[in-house]
Design a protein around this motif. Sequence first.
Motif, short mmCIF file in Angstrom:
data_model
loop_
_atom_site.label_atom_id
_atom_site.label_comp_id
_atom_site.label_asym_id
_atom_site.label_seq_id
_atom_site.Cartn_x
_atom_site.Cartn_y
_atom_site.Cartn_z
N GLU A 32 39.33 41.87 25.00
CA GLU A 32 39.87 40.85 25.88
C GLU A 32 40.53 39.77 25.01
O GLU A 32 39.93 39.30 24.04
CB GLU A 32 38.73 40.26 26.74
CG GLU A 32 39.04 38.95 27.45
CD GLU A 32 40.29 39.02 28.33
OE1 GLU A 32 40.40 39.94 29.14
OE2 GLU A 32 41.17 38.13 28.17
N THR A 42 40.92 37.81 37.96
CA THR A 42 39.56 38.09 38.44
C THR A 42 38.77 36.82 38.71
O THR A 42 37.99 36.77 39.67
CB THR A 42 38.84 38.99 37.40
OG1 THR A 42 39.55 40.24 37.34
CG2 THR A 42 37.39 39.22 37.74
N LEU A 152 44.96 42.76 21.92
CA LEU A 152 45.70 43.83 21.23
C LEU A 152 47.05 43.29 20.80
O LEU A 152 47.81 42.77 21.64
CB LEU A 152 45.92 45.00 22.20
CG LEU A 152 46.68 46.18 21.61
CD1 LEU A 152 45.75 47.06 20.78
CD2 LEU A 152 47.33 47.01 22.72
N GLN A 318 38.13 44.01 45.85
CA GLN A 318 37.52 44.77 46.95
C GLN A 318 37.64 46.29 46.77
O GLN A 318 36.94 47.04 47.42
CB GLN A 318 38.10 44.35 48.29
CG GLN A 318 39.56 44.67 48.53
CD GLN A 318 39.97 44.31 49.98
OE1 GLN A 318 39.57 43.28 50.50
NE2 GLN A 318 40.73 45.18 50.61
C1 LIG Z 1 44.70 33.62 44.31
C2 LIG Z 1 44.25 35.05 44.32
C3 LIG Z 1 43.47 35.50 45.38
C4 LIG Z 1 43.00 36.82 45.39
N1 LIG Z 1 42.12 37.19 46.37
C5 LIG Z 1 41.59 38.43 46.34
C6 LIG Z 1 40.62 38.80 47.30
O1 LIG Z 1 40.23 38.03 48.17
N2 LIG Z 1 40.10 40.07 47.23
C7 LIG Z 1 40.50 40.96 46.26
O2 LIG Z 1 40.02 42.09 46.25
N3 LIG Z 1 41.41 40.61 45.33
C8 LIG Z 1 41.96 39.38 45.35
N4 LIG Z 1 42.88 39.02 44.41
C9 LIG Z 1 43.35 40.04 43.47
C10 LIG Z 1 42.39 40.26 42.33
O3 LIG Z 1 41.97 39.02 41.80
C11 LIG Z 1 43.10 41.11 41.27
O4 LIG Z 1 43.62 42.29 41.86
C12 LIG Z 1 42.15 41.53 40.15
O5 LIG Z 1 41.41 40.44 39.67
C13 LIG Z 1 42.95 42.16 39.02
O6 LIG Z 1 42.05 42.44 37.98
P1 LIG Z 1 42.56 42.86 36.55
O7 LIG Z 1 41.36 43.16 35.73
O8 LIG Z 1 43.60 43.90 36.72
O9 LIG Z 1 43.35 41.58 36.01
P2 LIG Z 1 42.83 40.23 35.20
O10 LIG Z 1 41.58 39.76 35.85
O11 LIG Z 1 43.97 39.36 35.14
O12 LIG Z 1 42.44 40.86 33.83
C14 LIG Z 1 43.39 41.29 32.89
C15 LIG Z 1 42.91 40.82 31.53
O13 LIG Z 1 43.69 41.41 30.50
C16 LIG Z 1 43.70 40.51 29.43
N5 LIG Z 1 44.77 40.83 28.50
C17 LIG Z 1 46.11 40.71 28.67
N6 LIG Z 1 46.78 41.10 27.59
C18 LIG Z 1 45.85 41.51 26.69
C19 LIG Z 1 45.93 42.02 25.35
N7 LIG Z 1 47.09 42.20 24.71
N8 LIG Z 1 44.77 42.33 24.72
C20 LIG Z 1 43.57 42.15 25.36
N9 LIG Z 1 43.45 41.65 26.61
C21 LIG Z 1 44.58 41.34 27.26
C22 LIG Z 1 43.90 39.16 30.11
O14 LIG Z 1 43.52 38.08 29.29
C23 LIG Z 1 43.03 39.32 31.35
O15 LIG Z 1 41.73 38.77 31.18
C24 LIG Z 1 43.36 37.71 44.35
C25 LIG Z 1 44.16 37.26 43.30
C26 LIG Z 1 44.59 35.95 43.27
C27 LIG Z 1 45.41 35.48 42.11
#
Ligand SMILES: Cc1cc2nc3c(=O)[nH]c(=O)nc-3n(C[C@H](O)[C@H](O)[C@H](O)COP(=O)(O)OP(=O)(O)OC[C@H]3O[C@@H](n4cnc5c(N)ncnc54)[C@H](O)[C@@H]3O)c2cc1C
Length: 349
Positions: A32, A42, A152, A318
């Motif tokens: 991360e 998230t 990365l 979800q």
């Molecule tokens: C305002 C808002 C409301 C939402 N409400 C809901 C809801 O009610 N219900 C629901 O199911 N979903 C909801 N979502 C959607 C949900 O939050 C996302 O779909 C989900 O969190 C995506 O998870 P992720 O792990 O893909 O992304 P992230 O949580 O963004 O994780 C990606 C991670 O990758 C890391 N990263 C990036 N580049 C690199 C690199 N080069 N090397 C290492 N790490 C790296 C980042 O730092 C980050 O921590 C909402 C989103 C938002 C913004």
Amino acid sequence: MVDFDILIIGGGIAGAGLGAALAGRRRVLLVEAEDQCGRHATGRSAAFWLESYGGPAVIPLSRASHDFLAGHGWLRTRGAIHLARAYVFDSLPALERLDRAALEARIPGLRFAWQHGRDEPSCADIDVAALHAHYLAELRRGGGQVRTAAGLVAAVWDGKTWIATLAEGARVTASILVNAAGAWADPVAKIAAVAPLGITPKRRTMVQLRVGQNGLRHLPLVADADGGFYFKGEGDRSIWLSPHDETDSAPCDAAAEEIDVATAIARFEQVVDWPVEAVERRWAGLRSFAPDRIPVYGFDRAQPGFFWCVGQGGFGIQTAPAASALAAALLLGDQPALDPMPFDPARFG
Ligand SMILES: Cc1cc2nc3c(=O)[nH]c(=O)nc-3n(C[C@H](O)[C@H](O)[C@H](O)COP(=O)(O)OP(=O)(O)OC[C@H]3O[C@@H](n4cnc5c(N)ncnc54)[C@H](O)[C@@H]3O)c2cc1C
């Protein structure tokens, strides 16, 4: 010998959930970029589970995730009401209709313009922090490793193995690289010399308002059927409100813009007559979408050592249990419980 079988990039719900599903079966390292996992999408979600949300490809993932979430006690039923001025509910045919009298009983102070509603009683709040912490703990319990502040920065494929360079110069090798980098999905692909898929981050704003109305803690999620807003109860006199914005953004530490906060309040004031007393909090996060708004789970067509776990849009929490299980099955060569075809990266040619 390679250091790890699978190197997961990104410690949000997507990377953590997949890591938990793989732990104990493969040697897994999750890296991360931030000093803490869950800093981006998230940690910024509205935290609800809404079965009808996301369209035909996403609904099976949400449904298949329900029992896992409920079984751990991470769902608290709140219910949802879809509101409309004109009748526009063709996409929600299975939901019970609410007439004006029923709407007034459920949403005191509802303005006259809102005449039509649909009831979705199964909508629930998700304990996102507990779910995410559980995944990271399961990953570690299964022998996996988590490194934070370890973004990365380079990844070279030598034909059999990834040689990855992390922030501060650490090097690791792995057989498979998993892209679970949320808004950074395309930049991470480019680091690995893999063609990007066109994953677009879009900013979504949330506002916590204190209002002149009591008894709101358990207010249902109230969602505009036309997609102009949603709000749900937070405290006795406070709500979480979103203007349902979707502004294209570069991957970044997103923050709420004044205009989006003002838009949210203006729309809210057209729904109920509760006086707005204060903006208690505001934040924004990036929801990332593939061009067809369906998440992407599967090996890259041109680079078979590269696995996509991206494009979770507004439903990544979800759907996390079922999506993690599906992605893990594809990585392990197991039979997935759900049809993986809609999520195949090959659909982008
Ligand atoms: C305002 C808002 C409301 C939402 N409400 C809901 C809801 O009610 N219900 C629901 O199911 N979903 C909801 N979502 C959607 C949900 O939050 C996302 O779909 C989900 O969190 C995506 O998870 P992720 O792990 O893909 O992304 P992230 O949580 O963004 O994780 C990606 C991670 O990758 C890391 N990263 C990036 N580049 C690199 C690199 N080069 N090397 C290492 N790490 C790296 C980042 O730092 C980050 O921590 C909402 C989103 C938002 C913004």
